[in-house]
Design an enzyme around this catalytic site. Structure first.
Site: not given
Length: 658
Positions: A397, A464
């Site tokens: 990322e 998540h």
């Protein structure tokens, strides 16, 4: 030290000498100024000049270089006036950052130099993005980025080199191995015998050279740049050198063994090259004295002129405005008929229209190409727009956010997809310290949108399901949007793509396939920072966003007797203060609802602002309804109890009874 002039003329050798000598003399002057107390800090590159000068001269003037602390020779070899550099170092108004940053922490499109930030390492990913733009444009160009031996320990080094290798990006990763990271010697920094050996693990070429030999540096970099312009690929170059001064002057060098200092003093790049040119008949003692005298006169004049330049004048409005690049975007109202579509399809439609409108827009993310992304939002995009613009990324990322900024610097737009908003932690530094601060620091846009599939409701657990918008709403320089309906999802996405500023775009996973609505066909955008007043009432106001909007609507449906003003903020940075103030004035009671945890959630900022600016209109304390101050549990029973929705009716009751 063995020099090989090859076919270089005397005039070229003399120019190399002058280019090498000039930053050394500036450095010596800076040390005098430091002792005199006229400057406060200095990172010395004495002994490392051959690397900065030789590599810079090997690059085309149109090619980007991303240097570090001790690379004064990069700036002088690009012919930046010393007075301008000195103004930067002294925080003068006409420095590159207008007094907002120091040292070499700046960029300049005029000279194609992109400076570092203090965290080290992140500039390597920017080089990837810059090179990617050149690759897509089919330009024959190389990008040069510097790093130190210490920064090779950082994840940013691995991510950037790996991405460049996988994508065959024409980047020269240049390691200045100068022996120490502040006081930590190389044997405590890495275990491999040579840093250049790391190239093997990435499947790329690695070259180790004498960083104190100006001709070896120059010839090696010229050769590599020529090759990778024609045959794009990254190369790792380890330049062996030594840091003759402290990390910065206040640090000193007591931790360095004296024998090492003595050994490397004999390898001084300026003195050795000077001696070689005397032997070659290019220089003599009288010429050296004259060159130095001329340089010292110029240096004295340039530095003193910088000291005489104006200090910045503090003006809060100017400072606030300069956090963002002027967007000059006019909202475009829908002009085509409505079509019913799901929330997820509205996002896909917005992305597709954005890609059609901007041929320089690149999408990047894990599994977004042939697979279409974890949620299939970009399914079919590869066939429509090609793999150059719809790019699968390694799991990295930080590098991909940095590459997005590099793309923006080199004339492109970027959208980066976080597979889940939770994973943004791995790219946090690039967002907070690079994207957010770039325009304020040196006036450059950061034309990057980060898509954030967010939120709970699907039993996905602690990693998540987070609503992490408050991590970003406090960071000046970022814009934050959080649409609750399909038409807003499309309009705000297109508004974010249009905007040259970094935009964090939250999209709620629970709404993807559970919510449908009527969405205008074709292109339109929505202004970032404008709330939507969904209902007006008299008893109290609910201020919310995202999934909280639907919780509020469900509550009102279950309680039709309630007369409530319902505001969907849609944007959290900037946010619509006028709409909020109007709601407070009209009802006197306020309930702030959001999915994020209670403590330091964005609702805390809203409550504080209302208390400060609308106190006289309040008939009751501002009340917040938020999720529990815990991580998000996976089990549905626990998750339902965690979420703010489970407490909404009780908080509303308390507010009305106050």
């Amino acid at each position: 030290m063995i020099f090989d002039r090859k076919d270089k003329s005397n005039s070229i050798l003399l120019d190399l000498y002058k280019r090498l000598l000039y930053p050394r003399l500036i450095e010596e002057k800076m040390l005098i100024l430091l002792r005199q107390g006229r400057i406060g800090k200095w990172f010395s590159g004495i002994g490392q000049e051959a690397i900065a000068v030789g590599s810079t001269l090997a690059m085309h003037a149109s090619e980007y270089i991303l240097p570090m602390h001790r690379n004064l020779g990069v700036f002088t070899s690009r012919d930046i006036p010393l007075s301008k550099l000195m103004s930067q170092w002294q925080g003068k108004v006409n420095g590159f950052t207008k007094g907002r940053d120091r040292s070499f922490h700046f960029g300049t499109q005029d000279y194609k130099i992109i400076g570092m930030i203090s965290h080290l390492g992140p500039q390597m990913a920017l080089a990837d993005g810059i090179a990617l733009a050149d690759l897509i444009e089919n330009k024959e160009a190389a990008t040069l980025v510097f790093t130190g031996e210490g920064a090779t320990s950082e994840g940013d080094f691995h991510e950037a080199v790996n991405v460049a290798a996988v994508w065959n990006l024409p980047v020269i990763f240049l390691i200045e191995n100068n022996g120490y990271g502040l006081s930590t010697p190389v044997n405590e920094q890495f275990k491999c015998e040579h840093l250049v050996d790391k190239a093997i693990g990435y499947g790329i070429e690695g070259i180790q050279i004498d960083g104190n030999n100006i001709l070896e540096v120059y010839d090696t970099l010229v050769d590599l740049a020529v090759k990778i312009r024609k045959d794009p690929r990254p190369v790792l170059v380890e330049c062996l050198t030594f840091r003759m001064r402290g990390h910065e002057e206040a640090s000193g060098i007591k931790y360095v063994p004296e024998e090492l200092i003595n050994e490397w003093s004999k390898k001084d790049p300026v003195k050795n090259f000077e001696a070689y040119l005397i032997k070659q008949g290019v220089l003599d003692v009288e010429m050296i004295h004259q060159i130095k005298a001329d340089f010292k006169k110029t240096i004295e004049s340039e530095i003193e002129s910088a000291f005489e330049q104006d200090e910045p004048i503090a003006d809060a409005n100017t400072e606030l405005l300069d956090m963002y690049h002027p967007d000059a975007i006019n909202p475009v109202r829908p002009s085509q008929p409505l079509v019913e579509m799901r929330y997820i399809d509205a996002i896909t439609d917005g992305l597709r229209i954005g890609m059609q409108k901007y041929q320089n827009l690149v999408l990047m993310g894990q599994d977004i190409a042939e697979y279409g992304g974890a949620f299939k939002i970009t399914e079919g995009f590869v066939n429509e727009f090609g793999k150059a613009r719809v790019r699968n990324t390694p799991i990295c990322e930080s590098a991909i956010v940095g590459a997005g900024l590099g793309l923006s610097i080199n004339g492109y737009k970027a959208i980066v997809e976080m597979q889940f908003a939770d994973f943004v932690t791995c790219g946090f530094n690039q967002i907070i310290n690079n994207l957010a601060k770039t325009h304020y620091r040196w006036g450059e846009k950061a034309d990057v949108v980060i898509r954030m599939p967010t939120g709970a409701g699907t039993g996905a657990g602690p990693f998540h399901s987070q609503s992490n918008e408050a991590w970003f709403t406090k960071t000046p320089g970022l814009k934050i949007v959080y649409p609750a309906f399909p038409d807003d999802a499309k309009g705000l996405l297109l508004g974010a793509i249009d905007d040259p500023n970094p935009v964090i775009y939250f999209e709620h996973k629970y709404l993807y396939r559970s919510l449908s609505g009527f969405v205008p066909k074709g292109y339109y955008n929505q202004e970032i920072g404008k709330a939507n007043i969904l209902k007006t009432g008299t008893q109290f106001s609910i201020i919310t966003y995202g999934l909280g909007v639907h919780w509020a609507l469900s509550y009102l449906n279950d309680n039709p007797e309630r007369s409530v003003t319902l505001i969907d903020l849609r944007s959290l940075q900037p946010w619509d203060k006028d709409a909020v103030a109007g709601a407070v004035q009209s009802t006197g009671r306020v309930l702030i609802l959001h999915e994020d945890t209670l403590t330091c959630g964005f609702g805390a900022e809203l409550a504080a602002w209302i208390a400060e600016h609308c106190f006289e209109f309040l008939d009751a304390p501002v009340m917040r309804c938020a999720s529990l101050d815990t991580a998000i549990p996976m089990n549905k029973v626990l998750e339902n109890d965690f979420l703010a929705k489970s407490r909404l009716a009780d908080v509303a009751k308390r507010l009305l009874e106050y």
